[in-house]
Structures are given as structure tokens and as C-alpha cells.
Design a protein around this motif. Structure first.
Motif, mmCIF file in Angstrom:
data_model
loop_
_atom_site.group_PDB
_atom_site.id
_atom_site.type_symbol
_atom_site.label_atom_id
_atom_site.label_comp_id
_atom_site.label_asym_id
_atom_site.label_seq_id
_atom_site.Cartn_x
_atom_site.Cartn_y
_atom_site.Cartn_z
ATOM 1 N N LEU A 1 -20.910 20.613 -38.279
ATOM 2 C CA LEU A 1 -21.164 19.575 -37.279
ATOM 3 C C LEU A 1 -21.796 20.214 -36.059
ATOM 4 C CD1 LEU A 1 -17.994 17.275 -37.406
ATOM 5 C CD2 LEU A 1 -20.084 17.184 -38.779
ATOM 6 N N ARG A 2 -22.885 19.599 -35.590
ATOM 7 C CA ARG A 2 -23.710 20.214 -34.540
ATOM 8 C C ARG A 2 -23.779 19.296 -33.321
ATOM 9 N NH1 ARG A 2 -27.457 23.729 -37.541
ATOM 10 N NH2 ARG A 2 -26.932 23.602 -39.758
ATOM 11 N N GLY A 3 -22.706 19.258 -32.561
ATOM 12 C CA GLY A 3 -22.694 18.423 -31.370
ATOM 13 C C GLY A 3 -22.611 16.947 -31.690
ATOM 14 N N LEU A 4 -21.687 16.580 -32.591
ATOM 15 C CA LEU A 4 -21.562 15.192 -33.045
ATOM 16 C C LEU A 4 -20.835 14.335 -32.003
ATOM 17 C CD1 LEU A 4 -21.851 13.151 -35.451
ATOM 18 C CD2 LEU A 4 -19.527 13.809 -36.069
ATOM 19 N N SER A 5 -21.443 13.204 -31.676
ATOM 20 C CA SER A 5 -20.811 12.235 -30.777
ATOM 21 C C SER A 5 -20.855 10.857 -31.421
ATOM 22 C CB SER A 5 -21.525 12.193 -29.420
ATOM 23 O OG SER A 5 -21.401 13.417 -28.730
ATOM 24 N N LEU A 6 -19.731 10.162 -31.374
ATOM 25 C CA LEU A 6 -19.685 8.778 -31.841
ATOM 26 C C LEU A 6 -18.460 8.097 -31.251
ATOM 27 C CD1 LEU A 6 -17.296 8.481 -34.236
ATOM 28 C CD2 LEU A 6 -19.020 9.621 -35.607
ATOM 29 N N GLU A 7 -18.463 6.758 -31.317
ATOM 30 C CA GLU A 7 -17.339 5.975 -30.816
ATOM 31 C C GLU A 7 -16.966 4.897 -31.822
ATOM 32 O OE1 GLU A 7 -17.564 4.450 -26.874
ATOM 33 O OE2 GLU A 7 -18.658 6.191 -26.097
ATOM 34 N N VAL A 8 -15.680 4.642 -31.914
ATOM 35 C CA VAL A 8 -15.168 3.541 -32.726
ATOM 36 C C VAL A 8 -14.367 2.658 -31.785
ATOM 37 C CG1 VAL A 8 -13.798 2.867 -34.721
ATOM 38 C CG2 VAL A 8 -15.048 5.043 -34.759
ATOM 39 N N ALA A 9 -14.883 1.470 -31.510
ATOM 40 C CA ALA A 9 -14.213 0.565 -30.572
ATOM 41 C C ALA A 9 -12.915 0.048 -31.168
ATOM 42 C CB ALA A 9 -15.141 -0.605 -30.232
ATOM 43 N N PRO A 10 -11.916 -0.211 -30.334
ATOM 44 C CA PRO A 10 -10.637 -0.713 -30.857
ATOM 45 C C PRO A 10 -10.817 -2.044 -31.567
ATOM 46 C CG PRO A 10 -10.747 -0.911 -28.460
ATOM 47 C CD PRO A 10 -11.900 -0.071 -28.870
ATOM 48 N N GLY A 11 -10.187 -2.143 -32.743
ATOM 49 C CA GLY A 11 -10.241 -3.371 -33.517
ATOM 50 C C GLY A 11 -11.523 -3.588 -34.291
ATOM 51 N N SER A 12 -12.375 -2.579 -34.341
ATOM 52 C CA SER A 12 -13.665 -2.719 -35.029
ATOM 53 C C SER A 12 -13.649 -2.001 -36.372
ATOM 54 C CB SER A 12 -14.794 -2.156 -34.162
ATOM 55 O OG SER A 12 -14.690 -0.741 -34.050
ATOM 56 N N VAL A 13 -14.687 -2.290 -37.179
ATOM 57 C CA VAL A 13 -14.962 -1.526 -38.393
ATOM 58 C C VAL A 13 -16.278 -0.796 -38.171
ATOM 59 C CG1 VAL A 13 -15.425 -1.608 -40.871
ATOM 60 C CG2 VAL A 13 -13.810 -3.227 -39.861
ATOM 61 N N VAL A 14 -16.250 0.509 -38.312
ATOM 62 C CA VAL A 14 -17.446 1.331 -38.119
ATOM 63 C C VAL A 14 -17.742 2.075 -39.414
ATOM 64 C CG1 VAL A 14 -18.413 3.324 -36.903
ATOM 65 C CG2 VAL A 14 -17.179 1.561 -35.635
#
Length: 282
Positions: free
Chosen positions: A39-52
Motif C-alpha cells: 500500500l502506497r499512501g492509501l486514503s479512503l473513507e467509509v461513511a457511517p451507515g453506508s456500503v462502500v
């Protein structure tokens, strides 16, 4: 084989505070065996109550991402060497896997990994270990979502079909009351009809229980059909992200992940020449 006992108690969620399950990765770097950068500087978000949905080809780093989030990297001589993993804004980057489960993370690993020598119900009871003991209400919840498991509760799990084992793996994960449920290739090795059924269960769990879900999947069509948001990974980085509805219409996603070429023509990976050159994000 006798069935395990379960403890009486409150229904799932009673006596607990809100559990939104928001996940955020900030510039995460993962190295295996002190030399292999995955992994090379991985950024992501999973909002509460969501499906990502997290999409990508083999070797893109999807499963490594889940292991970084769930704390399983040390079992494979891997480590997070930079960046942060946050659950509900609390830094869990260096928290061990067992404590992450107690904090509300649950992972269904690729290949299902049920305890094959135990019965269905014994597998479910084992899933509640982090909470002390299984409660009847927990089992009722799982059997309500997966009636087939209720019919098979005394069956040794090694004799279940692939689809039944996948249901069991998800049910076992639910026994820990996860804030964040992570699924690694839930469609792997399943017939199309069973894939539809499993993804239907996943979406229903999100809609009815409010469980935050991060699903890693090579079946991009199924994943985007149930997801609110999606990320596409290549070589340890996010190269494309957006609402699932937009990704389904993206020309590159259509061609390289949904198998649809120009004017709706069905395409095969083998038929796509200059694969890397033609991707707009490379």
C-alpha cells in the motif's frame, strides 16, 4: 454432538451507545517482510451507515487494505509503516486484532473460513466470543436473516455448500455486533444465483440494521449495485472514486471492470489490448 449453551440477555443493541462505524484511512503505507511495499499512501473513507465497494484487479492491494484495517497484518509479516487507521475518529493503527473486534470491527475473510468441525450453531456461538457469551436474541437475529442456517443449526459446517458457508461466515461476524463489517470477496466460488442472494443479504443488513459495510469484490457489477460509494485500486493506491451510480457509468470502469465496451458491447479482459496504456488514470 450436543448444542452449546447460550446466555440469556438483552436483544442486540440494547444498553449500547450509538455505533456509527465510520472508517478513515489516512495515507496508509504497508510493507511486508520489511521490504515489499504494497500500500502506497492509501486514503479512503467509509461513511457511517453506508456500503462502500473497494474494487481492483488481483494484486491491487484490496485484501491487504482489509488486513490493515482489521489488524491481521502481523500474522503475515506485514505492518503499517506510515499513516493512520481511524474508527469513529479513534486511532486504531497499532491496536491488536482482538481489541479491534471488541471495538466493533468484524472481517469475513476470503474463502469463508468457517470452523469446519463445528456445527452451524457452534460456529455462531464462537462468533460471540468477544462479547462474552452468545445470547438467544443474537442467534435469533442471525437465523432471522438466514433462515437456511436455522434449518441447519445442528449440521457440521464442513458439509455445508459454498453459499451456506458464506451465510454462516457473515452470520458469525454479526454475532459480535460489529459497527463495521468487512467482507473480502463474498462472491468467490459461488454460482450467479447464490451471488445475487448473498449480496441481497448484505444490502438488507445495511438497510435494516444500519451496519456500516466495506466490501472488497472483483465482481464489480454486484458490488456497485448495492454500494453507496466506490473506490478503484491499482498498485496499492486509489486511482478513482465516487458515488456508485457514477462509477457504473464511468467509461473506464465499464470497460475494465464491468466488461462493457463502446456502445454496450460486451468485452473480455483477454480482448482488451494495451490494457495499462488505455486506462485514463495511469
Amino acid at each position: 454432538m450436543t448444542e452449546p449453551t447460550v446466555a440469556a440477555g438483552a436483544a442486540p443493541g440494547e444498553g449500547q451507545g450509538p455505533s456509527p462505524g465510520a472508517l478513515r484511512l489516512n495515507n496508509v503505507e504497508v510493507i511486508y517482510d520489511e521490504v515489499i511495499l504494497v500500500l502506497r499512501g492509501l486514503s479512503l473513507e467509509v461513511a457511517p451507515g453506508s456500503v462502500v465497494a473497494l474494487l481492483g484487479s488481483n494484486g491491487a492491494g484490496k485484501s491487504t487494505t482489509l488486513k490493515a484495517v482489521s489488524g491481521l497484518l502481523p500474522t503475515e509479516h506485514g505492518e503499517v509503516t506510515d499513516g493512520q487507521v481511524l474508527l469513529d475518529e479513534q486511532d486504531v493503527t497499532h491496536v491488536d486484532a482482538a481489541r479491534r473486534v471488541r471495538r466493533g470491527m468484524s472481517l469475513c475473510m476470503e474463502g469463508r473460513h468457517v470452523f469446519e468441525h463445528l456445527t452451524v450453531q457452534e460456529n455462531l456461538v464462537a462468533g460471540a466470543y468477544s462479547r462474552g457469551r452468545a445470547r438467544p436474541a443474537d442467534l435469533d437475529l442471525v437465523y432471522g436473516y438466514f433462515p437456511r442456517l436455522s434449518e441447519l443449526r445442528s449440521r457440521v459446517s464442513g458439509f455445508l455448500s459454498g453459499g451456506e458457508q458464506q451465510m454462516l461466515a457473515i452470520g458469525r461476524a454479526l454475532m459480535s455486533h460489529p459497527r463495521l463489517l468487512m467482507l473480502d470477496e463474498p462472491s468467490l466460488g459461488l454460482a450467479p444465483r447464490l451471488v445475487e442472494e448473498i449480496f441481497g443479504h448484505i444490502r438488507r443488513l445495511n438497510q435494516e440494521l444500519g451496519t456500516t459495510i466495506l466490501v472488497v469484490e472483483q465482481n464489480a457489477r454486484q458490488a456497485l449495485d448495492i454500494a453507496d460509494y466506490g473506490y478503484v485500486m491499482e498498485r496499492g493506491r486509489v486511482v478513482l472514486d465516487g458515488p456508485a451510480t457514477e462509477l457504473r457509468e464511468n467509461p473506464d470502469v465499464k470497460e475494465f471492470y464491468l466488461g462493457v465496451g463502446k456502445e454496450g458491447e460486451r468485452r473480455s479482459y483477454r480482448d482488451v489490448k494495451h490494457y495499462k496504456r488505455r486506462k485514463r488514470w495511469l
